[in-house]
Design an enzyme around this catalytic site. Structure first.
Site, PDB file in Angstrom:
ATOM      1  N   CYS A  45       0.834  -1.215   0.000  1.00 57.09           N
ATOM      2  CA  CYS A  45       0.000   0.000   0.000  1.00 57.09           C
ATOM      3  C   CYS A  45       0.860   1.254   0.000  1.00 57.09           C
ATOM      4  CB  CYS A  45      -0.899   0.041   1.235  1.00 57.09           C
ATOM      5  SG  CYS A  45      -2.049  -1.320   1.347  1.00 57.09           S
TER       6      CYS A  45
HETATM    7  C1  BEZ Z   1       0.576  -4.670   1.947  1.00 59.35           C
HETATM    8  O1  BEZ Z   1       0.126  -3.581   1.573  1.00 59.35           O
HETATM    9  O2  BEZ Z   1       1.748  -4.969   1.791  1.00 59.35           O
HETATM   10  C2  BEZ Z   1      -0.336  -5.669   2.581  1.00 59.35           C
HETATM   11  C3  BEZ Z   1      -1.514  -5.280   3.179  1.00 59.35           C
HETATM   12  C4  BEZ Z   1      -2.309  -6.210   3.807  1.00 59.35           C
HETATM   13  C5  BEZ Z   1      -1.954  -7.539   3.800  1.00 59.35           C
HETATM   14  C6  BEZ Z   1      -0.780  -7.922   3.153  1.00 59.35           C
HETATM   15  C7  BEZ Z   1       0.026  -6.992   2.545  1.00 59.35           C
END
Ligand code: BEZ
Length: 211
Positions: A45
Site C-alpha cells: 500500500c
Molecule cells: C501490503 O500492503 O503490503 C499488505 C496489506 C495487507 C496484507 C498484506 C500486505
C-alpha cells in the site's frame, strides 16, 4: 452491497486526511477513482500511494480526482503519510478516507470475508461525471496495482464515452480503435474521416478519432 458497472456510485460522507468529504458533492463534474488499501503501515500500500501521488498530474489532465481508503483512522493515515513521503519520495496529494467503522468499505463491498474478514481487498472504482460506475477492479492484498493500467482504462473510458468506438486488446492512447458494429459503413465514412479498414464486417479499424 455489490456495486456493479452502470450502478450509481453509492454516496457517503466520510472523514479524510483533507477533512470531511460528501462524496458526490466532492466529485462535482469530475471523473473519480476510489481505491481501497487493506491497512495502514503496510508495504505494498505504501508503494501504491506513492505511485498514485506521483501520477496525480496525469489524473488532473484527465479531469479525474483520486481518493483512497483504508480501514484505519485519519489520525493513523496522517502518521502513515510521513512514511509514504519519506520512503516513496512523494507526499500524499489526494484525500485518504478513514474508515475504521467499515462504512464505506461495506457500501462498496470492499471486504471479501473469504479472503480476509477485516481488511479490504484492493478495489478500484472508476466513476464518471454522471456518478455511474464505469469500471471495477479487484486485486488481492499481495498484488500491487499498476498505475499505468488505471490510466490506460481511464483513457479508454473517456474516449469511448465521446465516440462510438471501442478499444482493442492492449490498446494504449494513440492506438487504432474499433468502430462500433452498430454503425453502418455509410455513417462510419462521415464519422471517421481518417478512414477505416474492414477486416470483417464486424471488425473495422480506424485511427483514434481524437488524435
Ligand atoms: C501490503 O500492503 O503490503 C499488505 C496489506 C495487507 C496484507 C498484506 C500486505
Amino acid at each position: 452491497m455489490t456495486v456493479r458497472l452502470g450502478d450509481t456510485a453509492p454516496d457517503f460522507t466520510a472523514e479524510t486526511t483533507e477533512g470531511t468529504i460528501h462524496f458526490h458533492e466532492w466529485l462535482g463534474d469530475s471523473w473519480g477513482i476510489l481505491f481501497s488499501h487493506p491497512k495502514d503501515f503496510t508495504p505494498v500500500c505504501t508503494t501504491e500511494l506513492g505511485a498514485f501521488a506521483k501520477a496525480k498530474g496525469e489524473f488532473d489532465k484527465r479531469n479525474t480526482k483520486l481518493i483512497g481508503l483504508s480501514v484505519d483512522s485519519v489520525e493513523s493515515h496522517n502518521g502513515w503519510a510521513g512514511d509514504i513521503a519519506e520512503t516513496q519520495g512523494q507526499p500524499l496529494n489526494f484525500p485518504l478516507i478513514g474508515d475504521e467503522g467499515h462504512q464505506v468499505a461495506d457500501l462498496y463491498d470492499m471486504i471479501h470475508p473469504n479472503a480476509n474478514d477485516t481488511l479490504t481487498v484492493r478495489s478500484v472504482f472508476i466513476i464518471g461525471p454522471d456518478k455511474k460506475v464505469k469500471l471495477t477492479l479487484t486485486y488481492p492484498a499481495s498484488t500491487g496495482r499498476n498505475v499505468d493500467e488505471v490510466i490506460r482504462v481511464l483513457d479508454s473510458l473517456q474516449l469511448t464515452a465521446d465516440y462510438q468506438v471501442s478499444t482493442p486488446v492492449n490498446w494504449v492512447d494513440g492506438g487504432d480503435v474499433i468502430i462500433a458494429p452498430a454503425i453502418p459503413d455509410d455513417e462510419a465514412k462521415t464519422r471517421f474521416p481518417k478512414g477505416f479498414k474492414t477486416l470483417k464486417p464486424y471488425l473495422r479499424i480506424t485511427p483514434q478519432p481524437n488524435k
